[in-house]
Motif scaffolding. Sequence first.
Motif, PDB file in Angstrom:
ATOM      1  N   LYS A 190      48.396  27.562  25.328  1.00  0.00           N
ATOM      2  CA  LYS A 190      48.887  28.612  26.226  1.00  0.00           C
ATOM      3  C   LYS A 190      47.804  29.638  26.516  1.00  0.00           C
ATOM      4  N   SER A 192      44.550  29.282  26.288  1.00  0.00           N
ATOM      5  CA  SER A 192      43.372  28.726  26.962  1.00  0.00           C
ATOM      6  C   SER A 192      43.585  28.543  28.458  1.00  0.00           C
ATOM      7  N   VAL A 193      44.848  28.337  28.889  1.00  0.00           N
ATOM      8  CA  VAL A 193      45.105  28.074  30.319  1.00  0.00           C
ATOM      9  C   VAL A 193      45.699  29.273  31.044  1.00  0.00           C
ATOM     10  N   ASP A 194      46.005  30.342  30.312  1.00  0.00           N
ATOM     11  CA  ASP A 194      46.681  31.490  30.933  1.00  0.00           C
ATOM     12  C   ASP A 194      45.871  32.771  30.696  1.00  0.00           C
ATOM     13  N   GLN A 196      46.100  35.616  32.147  1.00  0.00           N
ATOM     14  CA  GLN A 196      46.924  36.817  32.192  1.00  0.00           C
ATOM     15  C   GLN A 196      47.511  37.126  30.815  1.00  0.00           C
ATOM     16  N   SER A 197      47.972  36.097  30.128  1.00  0.00           N
ATOM     17  CA  SER A 197      48.508  36.293  28.781  1.00  0.00           C
ATOM     18  C   SER A 197      47.436  36.812  27.835  1.00  0.00           C
ATOM     19  N   ARG A 198      46.231  36.259  27.946  1.00  0.00           N
ATOM     20  CA  ARG A 198      45.128  36.748  27.100  1.00  0.00           C
ATOM     21  C   ARG A 198      44.858  38.222  27.364  1.00  0.00           C
ATOM     22  N   GLN A 255      54.252  36.932  28.451  1.00  0.00           N
ATOM     23  CA  GLN A 255      54.848  35.653  28.865  1.00  0.00           C
ATOM     24  C   GLN A 255      54.851  34.621  27.740  1.00  0.00           C
TER      25      GLN A 255
END
Length: 325
Positions: A190, A192-194, A196-198, A255
């Motif tokens: 999650k 690595s691909v998002d 915004q979440s990071r 998220q």
Amino acid sequence: MLQSLDILIGFVMVIAMMSLVITAMVQAISALLGWRGVYLKEGLQGLLAEAGGLDPADAGKLAERVLHHQLVSDSTLSATKFAQGLKWLVPLEHLFNRWKLASALRKDEMTAVLEAIERESLSAARADEAGIARAATTVLPRAAVIENWFDRSMDRVSQRFGTKCRAWTVAFALIVAFGVQLDAFQLLTKLSVDPQSRAELIAMSDNLQKSAERLNASAPAAATTGSQEWQNTVAALKDVKSRADDVRSSLGKAQFDILPLSLGTLQDRFSSRRHLLGMLICGVLLSFGAPFWFNTLKHLLSLRSAVAESAETRLKDRRKPRSGV
């Protein structure tokens, strides 16, 4: 480099937030069951038996009387007796007696308390008080020997208490990891691909550090103060709920579906070996405890600042016009 570091920071942020909840849970259990007083009583019982020359049973009664005495007990229940009409509720009576125990005892208090107990017991007419008086009279001539061994005995008490809390931290870590389906592999995917979440998780780092500081600030008070034990227990239980709510709302902004309302069927939750391994890894990581993860997070954020500053400096150097030869 910076992206990989952000993924790692985001992962540590989630583990640290869940660790806060686990720490609050352990503190709540410790307050509810009066562990500090119980371990102090056991340590004092051993000290009175070995250095004071008492029978273990008499040492246990005298140790309880010492820690219940108003001169040392910091509990508001120290002068209160268990209701006679509730004597049939043996577990509740045991819990009540635990809450009455002092959670700390100084070496210089021992002799004064023993002398006070001897006087009070001799003036009482009950047979059990006579036994307490004899025990105190036996111990008082050996007060110097007891004081010599006091510090070492209390160090062992602290060690046993810490081991107990550590064991419960490990247990709660596994319960939380498997209960909320916290999978290390899914979490890393999650992050690595998002992006915004990071970014959301990194933005929460300051508030999380403040929350950890508040938790650390409250720990010494809980360790040395047994006053209003029931109120402290209720406050600790409320703290568990509030921290769980904070984690859920914070991760919701990023998220993440942590603490989900629906966990699916047992087959959905435990059919995949990779998923089981991911939850087990998270359980092991959570068992390291909140202090470990907040120290790790602090170092990672410092490293990120240094890496970002270095990257910005290199970018500026590239943009500088090169002078002709």
